[in-house]
Design a protein around this motif. Structure first.
Motif, short mmCIF file in Angstrom:
data_model
loop_
_atom_site.label_atom_id
_atom_site.label_comp_id
_atom_site.label_asym_id
_atom_site.label_seq_id
_atom_site.Cartn_x
_atom_site.Cartn_y
_atom_site.Cartn_z
N THR A 1 0.83 -1.21 0.00
CA THR A 1 0.00 0.00 0.00
C THR A 1 0.86 1.25 0.00
O THR A 1 1.95 1.27 0.59
CB THR A 1 -0.93 0.02 1.22
N ARG B 1 1.60 4.06 1.59
CA ARG B 1 1.60 4.90 2.79
C ARG B 1 3.05 5.12 3.23
O ARG B 1 3.95 4.41 2.77
CB ARG B 1 0.77 4.28 3.90
N ASP C 1 1.30 -4.95 -6.18
CA ASP C 1 0.41 -6.05 -5.80
C ASP C 1 1.08 -7.35 -6.22
O ASP C 1 1.40 -7.53 -7.41
CB ASP C 1 -0.94 -5.87 -6.51
#
Length: 274
Positions: free
Chosen positions: A32, A34, A50
């Motif tokens: 992700t 972040r 992914d």
């Protein structure tokens, strides 16, 4: 360049740390977008990808791959071979798979998945020039870290694996160092390497070590496993604790000793470094 997947988790981050300690360039693949201050501080190149999608941008120019699949993810059995195959076809010459001690214990679904990934390795690299290696860690000593403060407060160590069977807890730092060896050193191709700690410890043994560490009496108490909520992860956890309760989860430290060039850390060593 060495690619490490699931690099935002405890195992991936520690492998990145071990590799950077050797001066290796590392591309840390995370799931992700972040902030990743710990990976940034280690000087890793952080890439969001992914594991079930297009990994070519993450794999391009890499010499080696350390494939950590996220814990208790039902996609591992098919997804991990696909990632390894993509890496081999992208020209990554050294593929190291993070498996588990005794994957053939198929009473545990997450072990069975890793066993089937290992079974697929020769077919994955066929015709590509890539070579594989496998690391099979025992349960981490670090898994008990969260229980230490509570044991200090309550004087109890709840044990969902019972009181009579033992585990060979291994320090995650030793696992990461062994992974770095497999990723960077020659002469280890087609090898499967166990990573078990140096002691066979029951829950009462761990409680005695916590007593010495904390300076207050700690007793091991039998505890129920997590309740079944219908999820794959919870099914894996319940099966795992049932297996540990029945048979324990121990292994020999000699392979890890050979990889590290020293004995693995004891549980007391682990506690002292917390």
């Amino acid at each position: 360049m060495i690619v490490v997947t699931a690099a935002g988790g405890p195992t991936g981050t520690e492998v990145v740390r071990a590799l950077r300690g050797r001066g290796e360039r590392v591309r840390a693949v995370v799931a992700t977008p972040r902030p990743r201050p710990e990976l940034d501080a280690l000087g890793a190149e952080v890439v969001v990808a992914d594991l079930t999608g297009d990994l070519f941008p993450a794999l391009g120019g890499a010499d080696a791959l350390y494939l950590v699949w996220p814990n208790f993810d039902p996609r591992e059995e098919t997804g991990a071979p696909a990632v390894l195959r993509a890496a081999a076809r992208a020209g990554v010459g050294r593929l190291v798979y993070h498996s588990v001690l005794r994957p053939q214990a198929r009473s545990m679904p997450h072990h069975a998945a890793k066993d089937r990934v290992e079974e697929a390795l020769d077919a994955v690299v066929a015709g590509t020039g890539a070579r594989w290696r496998v690391l099979q860690p025992c349960a981490y000593a670090d898994n008990l870290d969260a229980a230490v403060p509570a044991a200090g407060d309550t004087g109890q160590l709840p044990s969902p694996w019972g009181l009579g069977t033992a585990q060979s807890f291994v320090d995650l730092r030793d696992v990461a160092e062994a992974a770095a060896v497999l990723l960077t050193e020659d002469g280890l191709d087609s090898g499967t390497f166990e990573a078990a700690g140096p002691e066979e410890l029951t829950a009462p043994d761990v409680a005695a070590l916590l007593t010495a560490h904390l300076g207050r009496e700690v007793a091991a108490v039998d505890a129920d496993p997590p309740a079944d909520d219908g999820s794959y992860a919870r099914r894996c956890l319940r099966a795992m604790f049932a297996e540990y309760r029945a048979h324990g989860f121990t292994g020999s430290p000699r392979v890890l000793t050979a990889l590290l060039g020293r004995p693995p850390r004891t549980f007391a060593d682990h506690l002292a470094a917390r």
